[in-house]
Design an enzyme around this catalytic site. Sequence first.
Site, PDB file in Angstrom:
ATOM      1  N   GLY A  52     -16.067  -0.262  -5.208  1.00 20.38           N
ATOM      2  CA  GLY A  52     -14.775  -0.938  -5.126  1.00 20.38           C
ATOM      3  C   GLY A  52     -13.784  -0.262  -4.202  1.00 20.38           C
ATOM      4  O   GLY A  52     -12.618  -0.643  -4.144  1.00 20.38           O
ATOM      5  N   LYS A 102       0.769   1.812   7.223  1.00 23.84           N
ATOM      6  CA  LYS A 102       1.405   2.883   6.457  1.00 23.84           C
ATOM      7  C   LYS A 102       2.132   3.861   7.367  1.00 23.84           C
ATOM      8  O   LYS A 102       3.215   4.349   7.032  1.00 23.84           O
ATOM      9  CB  LYS A 102       0.345   3.600   5.616  1.00 23.84           C
ATOM     10  CG  LYS A 102      -0.279   2.711   4.538  1.00 23.84           C
ATOM     11  CD  LYS A 102      -1.477   3.375   3.893  1.00 23.84           C
ATOM     12  CE  LYS A 102      -2.113   2.476   2.842  1.00 23.84           C
ATOM     13  NZ  LYS A 102      -3.367   3.042   2.287  1.00 23.84           N
ATOM     14  N   VAL A 126      -4.138  -3.083  -9.655  1.00 22.75           N
ATOM     15  CA  VAL A 126      -2.859  -2.393  -9.788  1.00 22.75           C
ATOM     16  C   VAL A 126      -1.956  -3.106 -10.792  1.00 22.75           C
ATOM     17  O   VAL A 126      -1.330  -2.469 -11.645  1.00 22.75           O
ATOM     18  CB  VAL A 126      -2.153  -2.266  -8.426  1.00 22.75           C
ATOM     19  CG1 VAL A 126      -0.789  -1.590  -8.580  1.00 22.75           C
ATOM     20  CG2 VAL A 126      -3.020  -1.481  -7.445  1.00 22.75           C
ATOM     21  N   GLU A 149     -13.748  -3.217   0.981  1.00 19.33           N
ATOM     22  CA  GLU A 149     -13.930  -4.665   0.894  1.00 19.33           C
ATOM     23  C   GLU A 149     -15.272  -5.061   1.514  1.00 19.33           C
ATOM     24  O   GLU A 149     -15.907  -4.275   2.220  1.00 19.33           O
ATOM     25  CB  GLU A 149     -12.784  -5.380   1.625  1.00 19.33           C
ATOM     26  CG  GLU A 149     -11.397  -5.052   1.112  1.00 19.33           C
ATOM     27  CD  GLU A 149     -11.147  -5.616  -0.280  1.00 19.33           C
ATOM     28  OE1 GLU A 149     -11.836  -6.585  -0.660  1.00 19.33           O
ATOM     29  OE2 GLU A 149     -10.264  -5.097  -0.980  1.00 19.33           O
ATOM     30  N   VAL A 168       2.744   3.419   0.365  1.00 19.44           N
ATOM     31  CA  VAL A 168       2.034   4.432   1.149  1.00 19.44           C
ATOM     32  C   VAL A 168       1.535   5.522   0.214  1.00 19.44           C
ATOM     33  O   VAL A 168       2.300   6.063  -0.582  1.00 19.44           O
ATOM     34  CB  VAL A 168       2.949   5.049   2.219  1.00 19.44           C
ATOM     35  CG1 VAL A 168       2.200   6.148   2.978  1.00 19.44           C
ATOM     36  CG2 VAL A 168       3.455   3.994   3.185  1.00 19.44           C
TER      37      VAL A 168
END
Length: 435
Positions: free
Chosen positions: A202, A220, A37, A205, A148
Amino acid sequence: MTDVNISGSPLGMPAESMGDARVQHPLRIALFGFGTVGSSVARILVESQPKGLALTQIFNRDVERKRVDWVPASVVWSADADAVLTADVDVVVELAGGIDPAGGWVRRALDAGKSVVTANKKLIAFHGPELERLAAARGGHLKYGAAVAGGIPVIPGLEQGLAGDKIERIEGILNGTCNFILSKMEDGAEYAAVLKEAQAAGYAEADPTEDVGGFDARAKLAILMRLALRVEVDPEEIVPRTITTITAVDFSYARDLGCTIRQVARGEQSQGQVAVTVGPMLVGLRSPLAWSRGTENMVVVSGHYGGDVVFSGHGAGGHPTAVAVVSDLLSLAHGSRRVALPATPARVSAEFEVPHYIRFLVKDRPGIVAAITTALAGEKINIRAIVQKPGYPSDALPFVVTVEPCKSSALKKALESIRTLDCMIEEPLDLQMLE
């Protein structure tokens, strides 16, 4: 939250009057985290050069490994968090995730009067109100539109577009990993194989517990409850249920019932009671929640006055989440005001009154259905249907009972009795049905 002042402190943006127009210096941005990100945020800032924003600092551990040549030479790279936090910046963008050390960085930035933009759902779920109070006290701002549903503007939608409504219920597919796995299983794949595929892509995990166990969606949901239902809930009071108990036979039975299965986060407020749950549920094929596939997210907000509003799109991934982060930065740079949505602390329960799907796996013998019916009748629960597919061995026979809307607590008591029957091979699987 205090109003954004575009004419000077708290954001360090001096402005000069030119008639009715204002000229402000760009917000100086320190980026904490240069992963999927973080690098996407930097890419947007560098390539699109949004007006009013200037990337000046990038922090990351082992920063030399992360350094890229497309970032301008004017940007300072650092592996020293303290140096970046004390640098002359206006906004800290925290994208490292988790409670520690990210929480410490956010607190220090806010305490110094800087603003913070974050996508950290766990930090906001557990400490959001406290951090918002700190931001207001120090003259800064805290924005978390990316926390979220990634690139879907659910949080801005609740804070602004739906602030005038009285939200009574919120339901959502909030975890892209689970949605990817379950939509693949709907097509006939097995859980273990799909999990490996998700990890290779990806989406999951190495330890997928946070996702498949419902803990990610729980965090969330706690944030959405605060904004939509205006209640502060302790995420730890929400007991999530794993999707790992779902098998191919459940999708087969679900299809016969005109449904599919999705991980759903659900909260509602009725007659002063707050009910929340997170876990796999049967969803009618005509429901918008059934349309969400792959890593998509979807949120359905039900308002007293405005009815149902659906938010849908890519809830995960670097670019969609980065769009939400940059949008928060632009709202700061252009002085947008945040609508204050005061929330009241509340205790939660898992008490819903909905139909249920119950799948049993038994060693077949006479009297099983009678025993189950008796246990359900003892809690005043009416059976809707009993479904048994042919072709399964009698020593490992799956069959399904669906029941009319009943209280979760009543069904729990009935199942406590049913699970002691000597014919039961494994725990009955109980899923809520959303109609």
